[in-house]
Structures are given as structure tokens and as C-alpha cells.
Write an enzyme that holds these catalytic residues in place. Structure first.
Site, PDB file in Angstrom:
ATOM      1  N   ASP A 146      46.483  40.591  25.072  1.00 37.67           N
ATOM      2  CA  ASP A 146      46.175  39.457  25.940  1.00 37.67           C
ATOM      3  C   ASP A 146      45.869  38.245  25.068  1.00 37.67           C
ATOM      4  O   ASP A 146      44.872  38.223  24.339  1.00 37.67           O
ATOM      5  CB  ASP A 146      44.970  39.783  26.832  1.00 37.67           C
ATOM      6  CG  ASP A 146      45.290  40.852  27.869  1.00 37.67           C
ATOM      7  OD1 ASP A 146      46.482  41.094  28.109  1.00 37.67           O
ATOM      8  OD2 ASP A 146      44.342  41.427  28.420  1.00 37.67           O
ATOM      9  N   HIS A 157      19.990  48.399  65.440  1.00 37.14           N
ATOM     10  CA  HIS A 157      21.010  48.867  64.501  1.00 37.14           C
ATOM     11  C   HIS A 157      20.995  50.389  64.434  1.00 37.14           C
ATOM     12  O   HIS A 157      22.051  51.033  64.464  1.00 37.14           O
ATOM     13  CB  HIS A 157      20.755  48.304  63.104  1.00 37.14           C
ATOM     14  CG  HIS A 157      21.081  46.854  62.962  1.00 37.14           C
ATOM     15  ND1 HIS A 157      21.703  46.333  61.844  1.00 37.14           N
ATOM     16  CD2 HIS A 157      20.886  45.813  63.787  1.00 37.14           C
ATOM     17  CE1 HIS A 157      21.865  45.035  62.000  1.00 37.14           C
ATOM     18  NE2 HIS A 157      21.370  44.691  63.173  1.00 37.14           N
ATOM     19  N   SER A 183      47.343  33.529  28.589  1.00 37.79           N
ATOM     20  CA  SER A 183      46.421  32.890  29.519  1.00 37.79           C
ATOM     21  C   SER A 183      45.905  31.582  28.951  1.00 37.79           C
ATOM     22  O   SER A 183      45.645  31.471  27.742  1.00 37.79           O
ATOM     23  CB  SER A 183      45.233  33.810  29.823  1.00 37.79           C
ATOM     24  OG  SER A 183      44.316  33.171  30.695  1.00 37.79           O
ATOM     25  N   ARG A 233      35.282  44.402  26.809  1.00 40.72           N
ATOM     26  CA  ARG A 233      35.609  43.133  26.162  1.00 40.72           C
ATOM     27  C   ARG A 233      34.659  42.047  26.668  1.00 40.72           C
ATOM     28  O   ARG A 233      33.721  41.665  26.001  1.00 40.72           O
ATOM     29  CB  ARG A 233      37.068  42.760  26.408  1.00 40.72           C
ATOM     30  CG  ARG A 233      37.607  41.716  25.429  1.00 40.72           C
ATOM     31  CD  ARG A 233      37.226  40.295  25.762  1.00 40.72           C
ATOM     32  NE  ARG A 233      37.815  39.819  27.001  1.00 40.72           N
ATOM     33  CZ  ARG A 233      37.568  38.611  27.499  1.00 40.72           C
ATOM     34  NH1 ARG A 233      36.751  37.778  26.867  1.00 40.72           N
ATOM     35  NH2 ARG A 233      38.111  38.233  28.654  1.00 40.72           N
ATOM     36  N   GLU A 234      34.881  41.611  27.916  1.00 40.67           N
ATOM     37  CA  GLU A 234      33.973  40.617  28.507  1.00 40.67           C
ATOM     38  C   GLU A 234      32.550  41.154  28.556  1.00 40.67           C
ATOM     39  O   GLU A 234      31.587  40.436  28.288  1.00 40.67           O
ATOM     40  CB  GLU A 234      34.454  40.254  29.910  1.00 40.67           C
ATOM     41  CG  GLU A 234      33.560  39.271  30.651  1.00 40.67           C
ATOM     42  CD  GLU A 234      33.624  37.860  30.117  1.00 40.67           C
ATOM     43  OE1 GLU A 234      32.560  37.232  29.944  1.00 40.67           O
ATOM     44  OE2 GLU A 234      34.745  37.365  29.869  1.00 40.67           O
ATOM     45  N   HIS A 279      42.204  41.656  23.546  1.00 43.70           N
ATOM     46  CA  HIS A 279      42.183  40.236  23.896  1.00 43.70           C
ATOM     47  C   HIS A 279      42.037  39.431  22.610  1.00 43.70           C
ATOM     48  O   HIS A 279      41.083  39.614  21.857  1.00 43.70           O
ATOM     49  CB  HIS A 279      40.977  40.010  24.821  1.00 43.70           C
ATOM     50  CG  HIS A 279      40.851  38.641  25.391  1.00 43.70           C
ATOM     51  ND1 HIS A 279      40.193  37.628  24.737  1.00 43.70           N
ATOM     52  CD2 HIS A 279      41.267  38.123  26.569  1.00 43.70           C
ATOM     53  CE1 HIS A 279      40.205  36.532  25.493  1.00 43.70           C
ATOM     54  NE2 HIS A 279      40.854  36.811  26.609  1.00 43.70           N
ATOM     55  N   HIS A 333      41.105  35.674  35.853  1.00 42.90           N
ATOM     56  CA  HIS A 333      39.846  36.013  35.195  1.00 42.90           C
ATOM     57  C   HIS A 333      38.817  35.014  35.718  1.00 42.90           C
ATOM     58  O   HIS A 333      38.908  33.820  35.444  1.00 42.90           O
ATOM     59  CB  HIS A 333      40.012  35.887  33.675  1.00 42.90           C
ATOM     60  CG  HIS A 333      38.769  36.211  32.901  1.00 42.90           C
ATOM     61  ND1 HIS A 333      38.470  37.491  32.485  1.00 42.90           N
ATOM     62  CD2 HIS A 333      37.764  35.421  32.444  1.00 42.90           C
ATOM     63  CE1 HIS A 333      37.340  37.481  31.800  1.00 42.90           C
ATOM     64  NE2 HIS A 333      36.886  36.235  31.767  1.00 42.90           N
ATOM     65  N   ARG A 349      50.374  39.222  27.535  1.00 45.39           N
ATOM     66  CA  ARG A 349      49.949  38.272  28.553  1.00 45.39           C
ATOM     67  C   ARG A 349      49.537  36.982  27.865  1.00 45.39           C
ATOM     68  O   ARG A 349      48.882  37.009  26.813  1.00 45.39           O
ATOM     69  CB  ARG A 349      48.762  38.811  29.327  1.00 45.39           C
ATOM     70  CG  ARG A 349      48.223  37.828  30.386  1.00 45.39           C
ATOM     71  CD  ARG A 349      46.707  37.843  30.476  1.00 45.39           C
ATOM     72  NE  ARG A 349      46.074  37.236  29.322  1.00 45.39           N
ATOM     73  CZ  ARG A 349      44.759  37.275  29.074  1.00 45.39           C
ATOM     74  NH1 ARG A 349      43.959  37.920  29.883  1.00 45.39           N
ATOM     75  NH2 ARG A 349      44.261  36.708  27.994  1.00 45.39           N
ATOM     76  N   THR A 358      36.909  29.790  33.584  1.00 43.21           N
ATOM     77  CA  THR A 358      36.019  30.110  32.468  1.00 43.21           C
ATOM     78  C   THR A 358      34.580  29.705  32.718  1.00 43.21           C
ATOM     79  O   THR A 358      33.652  30.360  32.224  1.00 43.21           O
ATOM     80  CB  THR A 358      36.549  29.433  31.194  1.00 43.21           C
ATOM     81  OG1 THR A 358      37.912  29.828  31.007  1.00 43.21           O
ATOM     82  CG2 THR A 358      35.748  29.817  29.972  1.00 43.21           C
TER      83      THR A 358
END
Length: 473
Positions: free
Chosen positions: A156, A354, A198, A76-77, A136, A257, A196, A230
Site C-alpha cells: 500500500d 422495552h 493512496s 499498522r494504524e 503500508h 481510510h 494500492r 487523514t
């Protein structure tokens, strides 16, 4: 709230206060305090109680660092990433890989976006995945009707609540937003699936508006409310304060988010869980609008460091590299070299001090165990910073017999050559074998640099001759 609109919260619960040792305060007549005042009765001084400042506090009971769910939003995103174009085959491959990894939710592009988005959503819903499939949508009845027909497990719903978005995006006031949210939520709930609600641009929204609408949707039975940074403007303290405030006024789950415009997404996600959030939105490699959101791998690394056994029990960690390579190829980018866990130098150790410690106990310089992710550590020794302990480890791996003095001598030569150019592992191995051979044959002793140079030159000439012969064959 961005900059933060909330003032500092002053602790009023004694359990949240850290006691201060007053033993060094000035004494009057042998009594602690000012003007000879005493604690207790009959002038007796009450013993000072020391409290461990790192001990659990009342606020820590909200902490969900070891009790969270991931809503994976690559499909989606991630589709909003500049380079992204996922055909159906690629979407299905990503969905199956994330499901095998163990994420609890997959979030897909709104089926109202395009006909192909709708078809892809329906196809993924039919895969029979263990993860719940979400989509969404805008806070709009038309989008909701399309979404519930695809077979998703949840919807969503989102709408902008900041003054910027109310004026320049959808143009609606809070009364309209609340009325529409109630209508859409009730419709989705009537279909027996998760919902949901938002707000968008939460950290630039009015706090009273936010809490009012969240309380309203909580009362009508949403599964989760969502906070969205956002534009990526929030910092960890602001996230903690908003989530903790919201936790006090709603009984449902809380999702966050978080965009990464200022590089805060992982830290903000961790603080959200500390404050009582239950669900975190992620994407593979963090891809999304602009520079994207909380990256799946980075969040897993952060939470693994906090509670490795819990994270290992939830997710198939060795799959992470495969998933990141799959998405990186699909969007035509490279996995960043500094990527947590899977960056090509994530478990590479170079500095001599190290390397010595790592060889004795990897936990000295590793908070993540590479073997838990199906990876291995690498100690780099072909450089000017190398130490003889690291070279000794390589000598033992090659099965060569050299004393510590001889190894130190060979290490000095490696550093000398590395001052000109970095030596590959093949270069280092070749030098060590030549050095060992010279010691065994008596042609070389410790400190004989000219003799070692002759042996190395002889090896280079023989190798060049063999290459020329091979080229003629």
C-alpha cells in the site's frame, strides 16, 4: 473539499427523479395544470405515474454494502495508537485471530520503520494465513525495495497531496508526486504482487489534482486507489460525492481510510460503500493515530443491520468479542460500555415498556441478534423503571407459581427498594422467593406491605447469623 468544494449534483436522468403527485393542484376547466394546459394529444390528460421514492435508483447499482472487503489495519494504524506496543508474539496472536474472524486483508507497519518491524512482517507472512498480508509504505523506492523482499502479498503506497502536507511535510509538488508514484507502482507490479496507491489528506486536496493522479495510476494498472480522510474532517455527503466522482474516472477498486476525529468514521465508511467503494480500512476498537479510524466491530454492526445474511456468511461473528478483548488487553484499555455488539450493556434492556416487548419479540428493540455474535440479551429488572411483565418472566425462570396480581404486588416492592438503591439480580431473586414462600405459607397476601417487610427483615437476620457462624468455623 473539506468544507466540500463540489456543488450539488442536479439529477438529469428521469429514472433518478421522484415523481410528484399533482392531483391536488388547482384545476382550470377540469384540467390539471396552469392556464388550462393539458398533457397529451387532443386535450386528453395523461395519467400521473406514482413512483416509490424508496425504489432502486440508477445510482444504487454502484452500492457495495453487500459486496465489500475489509483491510484490517490494527497491526499498522493500530500501532500508532498512543498506548500501543505490540511485541512479535502479540502481533502473531492478533493476526491469527483476525484471520480466523475472516478479514480479507491484514495491513502491517512498514518494514522500513525499524528492523523489528521488518522481522515481524516476515514472520506474519510465513504463517500461511488465508488473509492477504499487506504492508503500508511511503511513496519512495527505498521503502518499496524493502517491502517486496518481506514476502507480502501486496504493498500500500501513500503520499500526501493536500497543500498542508506538500508544504509542511514532504515538500514535493504534484509533478514530482506523479513521477515518483509511477516509478514505485511499476516496480511493485514487476514483482507480481498487489499494489494500492493512496493520497493522504484527500479531502483537503485539490479535486483536479486527485482525479488526475488517480487516473494516471489507474492506467498503469494499480489494483486499488485509496482515499484517506487523514484528519477526520469529512462528512458522509462529502465522502459519497468524492467516491462516486472517483468511481466514474477509474476502473480499479477503491479503498477508503477514515479517521474518527469528529465521530463520523462508521457513517463515512457506509456512505463510501454506497457510492461504490470496495475496500474499507478498519482497526479493532478503532485504535490508531489520535482517536483512531473506523472500528471493526462498529462497521460489522452497521453492515450486519443492512444485510445480516451476507455478513454472517463472510465473518466468524462470535469471535469478535475475543478479538476485542485481546487487543484491549494489549493496549491496556477497557472495551467501551457503549461499544457496538460487545459493550457490556449492548444487549441490556431496562425500561419496562422495552422489556415487555423484548420478551414478546426481541426484534421490537434489537436490530442485531445477540445469538449471531455468540452473546445473550439481558433484561434488567432491579430498578425503579422495571415493569411487571419483566418480573413475570423472571418468576417463570425461577419456577415460582404466582398470579399476575401477586407479581404486580412484588414488582411494586422491587420498585420501592430500587428507589433507595439499584437491586442486584440476587436481591430480586431473593425477594421473589420470599414473596412466593409467604404466599404459599399463608403468611402473606397481596397488598400486605408490613407482612412482606417482616419476612424480608427475618430473611436478612437469618442470613447475617449464618454469615457470622461461617466466619467462626
Amino acid at each position: 473539499m473539506c468544507p466540500c468544494q463540489n456543488g450539488d449534483n442536479v439529477a438529469t436522468d428521469r429514472n433518478e427523479m421522484v415523481s410528484v403527485d399533482l392531483s391536488n393542484k388547482p384545476k382550470v376547466n377540469g384540467v390539471n395544470g396552469v392556464n388550462g394546459h393539458t398533457n397529451g394529444v387532443n386535450g386528453s390528460t395523461a395519467p400521473q405515474q406514482r413512483r416509490n421514492p424508496y425504489a432502486p435508483r440508477a445510482s444504487d447499482f454502484l452500492n457495495n454494502v453487500s459486496n465489500f472487503k475489509i483491510i484490517e489495519s490494527t497491526l499498522r494504524e493500530g500501532e500508532q495508537f498512543a498506548n500501543a506496543f505490540f511485541d512479535t508474539k502479540t502481533k502473531i496472536a492478533i493476526a491469527k485471530a483476525l484471520d480466523a474472524f475472516g478479514v480479507e486483508y491484514l495491513e502491517l507497519t512498514s518494514p522500513a520503520a525499524s528492523e523489528q518491524s521488518r522481522a515481524d512482517c516476515e514472520a506474519i507472512c510465513k504463517l500461511g494465513l488465508k488473509a492477504k498480508v499487506l504492508t503500508h509504505i511511503r511513496c519512495h523506492m527505498d521503502d518499496a525495495r524493502i517491502a517486496v523482499e518481506t514476502g507480502v502479498d501486496g504493498v500500500d503506497v501513500v503520499i500526501g497531496t493536500s497543500s498542508f502536507l506538500r508544504e509542511f511535510s514532504h515538500g514535493k509538488d504534484m509533478a514530482y508526486i506523479t513521477k515518483t508514484a509511477i516509478e514505485v507502482i511499476n516496480f511493485v507490479k514487476s514483482k507480481g504482487i498487489e499494489v494500492r496507491f493512496s493520497t493522504e489528506d484527500s479531502f483537503r486536496s485539490d479535486l483536479v489534482d486527485l482525479l488526475s493522479i488517480y487516473q494516471t495510476v489507474d492506467k498503469i494498472g494499480v489494483n486499488r486507489v485509496g482515499i484517506a480522510d487523514t484528519v477526520g474532517c469529512a462528512n458522509p455527503r462529502q465522502v459519497y460525492e468524492l467516491v462516486r466522482t472517483l468511481r466514474g474516472v477509474v476502473g480499479c477498486d477503491i479503498e477508503v481510510h477514515l479517521h474518527n476525529d469528529t465521530g463520523m468514521a462508521i457513517a463515512n465508511a457506509y456512505c463510501a460503500l454506497e457510492a461504490g467503494a470496495t475496500h474499507i480500512d478498519t482497526s479493532v476498537l478503532g485504535i490508531g493515530e489520535r482517536v483512531g479510524i473506523t472500528p471493526l466491530g462498529g462497521l460489522v454492526a452497521c453492515l450486519y443491520a443492512a444485510n445480516p445474511e451476507y455478513v454472517k456468511s463472510k465473518y466468524n461473528l462470535p469471535m469478535l468479542r475475543e478479538i476485542e478483548n485481546l487487543v484491549a488487553e494489549a493496549v491496556e484499555v477497557n472495551v467501551p460500555f457503549m461499544n457496538p455488539i460487545t459493550g457490556y450493556c449492548a444487549f441490556t434492556h431496562k425500561a419496562g415498556i422495552h422489556a415487555k416487548a423484548i420478551l414478546n419479540n426481541p426484534s421490537t428493540y434489537e436490530i442485531l441478534k445477540p445469538e449471531d455474535f455468540g452473546l445473550t440479551r439481558y433484561v434488567s429488572i432491579g430498578h425503579r423503571l422495571t415493569g411487571w411483565n419483566a418480573v413475570k418472566s423472571r418468576v417463570e425462570q425461577l419456577g415460582l407459581k404466582l398470579t399476575d396480581e401477586q407479581i404486580k404486588d412484588a414488582t411494586a416492592k422491587i420498585k420501592e427498594l430500587a428507589d433507595v438503591r439499584t437491586q442486584s439480580m440476587d436481591d430480586v431473586d431473593s425477594l421473589l422467593r420470599i414473596y412466593h414462600s409467604g404466599i404459599q405459607s399463608g403468611e402473606l397476601e397481596v397488598g400486605q406491605r408490613e407482612a412482606l417487610d417482616r419476612l424480608l427483615k427475618k430473611h436478612r437476620e437469618e442470613s447475617r447469623a449464618e454469615t457470622e457462624v461461617a466466619a467462626w468455623v
